[in-house]
Write a protein that holds these residues in place. Structure first.
Motif, PDB file in Angstrom:
ATOM      1  N   PRO A 118      -1.684  -4.451  14.111  1.00 34.55           N
ATOM      2  CA  PRO A 118      -2.642  -3.731  14.116  1.00 34.55           C
ATOM      3  C   PRO A 118      -2.704  -2.533  14.645  1.00 34.55           C
ATOM      4  O   PRO A 118      -3.270  -1.382  14.320  1.00 34.55           O
ATOM      5  N   ALA A 119      -1.979  -2.509  15.838  1.00 37.38           N
ATOM      6  CA  ALA A 119      -1.926  -1.375  16.883  1.00 37.38           C
ATOM      7  C   ALA A 119      -1.073  -0.319  16.160  1.00 37.38           C
ATOM      8  O   ALA A 119      -1.337   0.832  15.978  1.00 37.38           O
ATOM      9  N   LEU A 120       0.222  -0.610  15.486  1.00 32.04           N
ATOM     10  CA  LEU A 120       1.028   0.189  14.742  1.00 32.04           C
ATOM     11  C   LEU A 120       0.358   0.762  13.591  1.00 32.04           C
ATOM     12  O   LEU A 120       0.434   1.919  13.406  1.00 32.04           O
ATOM     13  N   PHE A 141       1.311   3.494   4.790  1.00 31.28           N
ATOM     14  CA  PHE A 141       2.179   2.314   6.042  1.00 31.28           C
ATOM     15  C   PHE A 141       3.216   1.604   5.613  1.00 31.28           C
ATOM     16  O   PHE A 141       4.430   1.681   5.992  1.00 31.28           O
ATOM     17  N   GLY A 142       2.858   0.742   4.364  1.00 31.52           N
ATOM     18  CA  GLY A 142       3.888  -0.223   4.104  1.00 31.52           C
ATOM     19  C   GLY A 142       3.111  -1.454   3.261  1.00 31.52           C
ATOM     20  O   GLY A 142       1.980  -1.486   3.440  1.00 31.52           O
ATOM     21  N   VAL A 143       3.877  -2.191   2.533  1.00 27.01           N
ATOM     22  CA  VAL A 143       3.278  -3.086   1.732  1.00 27.01           C
ATOM     23  C   VAL A 143       4.190  -4.305   1.810  1.00 27.01           C
ATOM     24  O   VAL A 143       5.475  -4.036   1.856  1.00 27.01           O
ATOM     25  N   GLY A 144       3.557  -5.520   1.636  1.00 28.76           N
ATOM     26  CA  GLY A 144       4.486  -6.790   1.471  1.00 28.76           C
ATOM     27  C   GLY A 144       4.355  -7.623   2.441  1.00 28.76           C
ATOM     28  O   GLY A 144       3.489  -7.949   3.128  1.00 28.76           O
ATOM     29  N   ASP A 145       5.544  -8.734   2.576  1.00 30.35           N
ATOM     30  CA  ASP A 145       5.372  -9.714   3.387  1.00 30.35           C
ATOM     31  C   ASP A 145       6.060  -9.323   4.618  1.00 30.35           C
ATOM     32  O   ASP A 145       7.099  -8.802   4.722  1.00 30.35           O
ATOM     33  N   VAL A 146       5.262  -9.626   5.620  1.00 33.19           N
ATOM     34  CA  VAL A 146       5.716  -8.869   6.966  1.00 33.19           C
ATOM     35  C   VAL A 146       6.604  -9.801   7.720  1.00 33.19           C
ATOM     36  O   VAL A 146       7.069  -9.576   8.895  1.00 33.19           O
ATOM     37  N   ASP A 162       0.304   8.812  -2.003  1.00 36.57           N
ATOM     38  CA  ASP A 162      -0.669   9.389  -1.024  1.00 36.57           C
ATOM     39  C   ASP A 162      -2.177   9.091  -1.610  1.00 36.57           C
ATOM     40  O   ASP A 162      -3.032   9.065  -0.605  1.00 36.57           O
ATOM     41  N   LEU A 163      -2.508   8.872  -2.758  1.00 39.27           N
ATOM     42  CA  LEU A 163      -3.730   8.588  -3.333  1.00 39.27           C
ATOM     43  C   LEU A 163      -3.978   7.171  -3.131  1.00 39.27           C
ATOM     44  O   LEU A 163      -5.362   6.844  -2.799  1.00 39.27           O
ATOM     45  N   GLN A 164      -3.173   6.254  -3.380  1.00 35.78           N
ATOM     46  CA  GLN A 164      -3.217   4.742  -3.257  1.00 35.78           C
ATOM     47  C   GLN A 164      -2.810   4.210  -1.890  1.00 35.78           C
ATOM     48  O   GLN A 164      -3.168   2.993  -1.501  1.00 35.78           O
ATOM     49  N   GLY A 165      -2.212   5.117  -1.052  1.00 36.15           N
ATOM     50  CA  GLY A 165      -1.878   4.264   0.273  1.00 36.15           C
ATOM     51  C   GLY A 165      -0.865   3.364   0.164  1.00 36.15           C
ATOM     52  O   GLY A 165      -0.747   2.669   1.223  1.00 36.15           O
ATOM     53  N   ALA A 212       8.572  -0.313   3.024  1.00 38.65           N
ATOM     54  CA  ALA A 212       7.942   0.853   3.910  1.00 38.65           C
ATOM     55  C   ALA A 212       9.019   2.353   3.604  1.00 38.65           C
ATOM     56  O   ALA A 212       9.884   2.143   2.804  1.00 38.65           O
ATOM     57  N   ASN A 213       8.267   3.501   3.954  1.00 35.37           N
ATOM     58  CA  ASN A 213       8.893   4.853   3.852  1.00 35.37           C
ATOM     59  C   ASN A 213       9.333   5.009   5.164  1.00 35.37           C
ATOM     60  O   ASN A 213       8.577   4.701   6.099  1.00 35.37           O
TER      61      ASN A 213
END
Length: 319
Positions: A118-120, A141-146, A162-165, A212-213
């Motif tokens: 959460p902080a990141l 930020f990123g997506v998927g299984d952390v 950029d539009l969808q995040g 992630a990018n």
């Protein structure tokens, strides 16, 4: 007394290599009417002002004539108009205050290496460490299984991201999803991976992956990210890798490879080998957007995925 030589004597001396010096005739006395005219007094000469230059060698007038000088006016002055007015010297502070494409607005938050998820994510969303923050719709930020074994690292968000995040959407995202599905992975799999709106999620047979990018904000016009922009985002990516703790990373695209491996070697020379980032094996491959433009390279990307599978089989998987 002067030595008078006739033509024959001069010829003999020339054959012997002896040079004969003949004094120049005395100049005729100058006449009054030939005397040079006196120059006007120094006070009567006023030189034209020379435009000052800043420390970087830029002409401040040229800076005043670009888009920075007409922000909010809706139009840009022509070069013809600029040449008819006197040079304007700007104070150094005013030039430095004009934000460039990568002008640092504020420092990154401290303690990134110790942040939890959460902080990141909050730190990335509020980041204003470079000028990319001024043109973004939102951070990606990123997506998927952390807690996935696999991690995919891309370059920078495009317009749709950029539009969808979310990283890797649109045609390149669809190709990536198909590539991952071919080796049993999905960004929607895993307990911590949110499903896309309207999506039923991933089949139970697919395993999770985190995506992630390197750069979290879209560069304007989808241009390549600048080296300082990549460097300012490196700490965020490093923390994401540390939190996911993947067993393998797929580095997709030149800027992802440069950030993770700190090299300028082209992808073609880095493929087919196992590299490492923070002790994690890294497999280099082409970005899906490049594969859409170069269909003949898809077979190479498949070979890279097979190499990654082989590395995972040798290391053993958590699943």
């Amino acid at each position: 007394m002067s030595l008078q030589l006739d033509a024959r004597q001069r010829a003999m001396l020339a054959e012997m290599g002896v040079r004969v010096w003949t004094p120049e005739p005395a100049p005729a006395p100058a006449r009054a009417e030939d005397a040079p005219r006196r120059a006007p007094p120094a006070a009567a000469f006023v030189p034209a002002p020379v435009p000052a230059r800043d420390a970087a060698g830029e002409n401040p007038e040229s800076i005043a004539n670009n888009d920075y000088s007409t922000l909010g006016s809706g139009k840009k002055e022509s070069k013809t108009a600029a040449t008819t007015r006197p040079a304007v010297v700007f104070p150094a502070a005013s030039i430095a205050s004009v934000p460039g494409p990568t002008a640092a607005l504020q420092a990154r938050p401290p303690g990134i290496a110790a942040m939890d998820w959460p902080a990141l994510q909050h730190a990335v969303a509020q980041c204003q460490a470079c000028g990319l923050c001024q043109g973004r719709t939102q951070t990606v930020f990123g997506v998927g299984d952390v807690s996935a074994d696999w991690m995919v690292v891309g370059e920078a968000p495009g317009e749709q991201e950029d539009l969808q995040g979310e990283p890797f959407v649109g045609p390149s995202g669809q190709l990536l999803d198909n590539m991952l599905k071919a080796i049993g992975l999905s960004r929607r799999a895993g307990a911590d991976a949110p499903a896309a709106p309207g999506s039923p999620g991933a089949p139970a047979s697919l395993h999770g992956v985190y995506i992630a990018n390197v750069v979290k904000c879209r560069p304007p016009g989808n241009r390549n990210p600048h080296p300082d922009e990549v460097a300012l985002c490196d700490a965020y990516l490093a923390r994401q890798v540390a939190l996911v703790r993947p067993k393998i990373i797929l580095a997709m695209g030149r800027f992802a490879v440069q950030s993770l491996l700190q090299t300028n070697e082209p992808i073609g020379r880095l493929r087919g080998r196992v590299h490492h980032y923070q002790g994690v094996p890294v497999i280099v491959t082409y970005h899906p957007a490049y594969l859409l433009r170069s269909l003949t390279e898809k077979s190479k990307a498949w070979a890279d995925l097979c190499l990654a599978l082989e590395v995972m089989q040798q290391a053993g998987s958590k699943r």
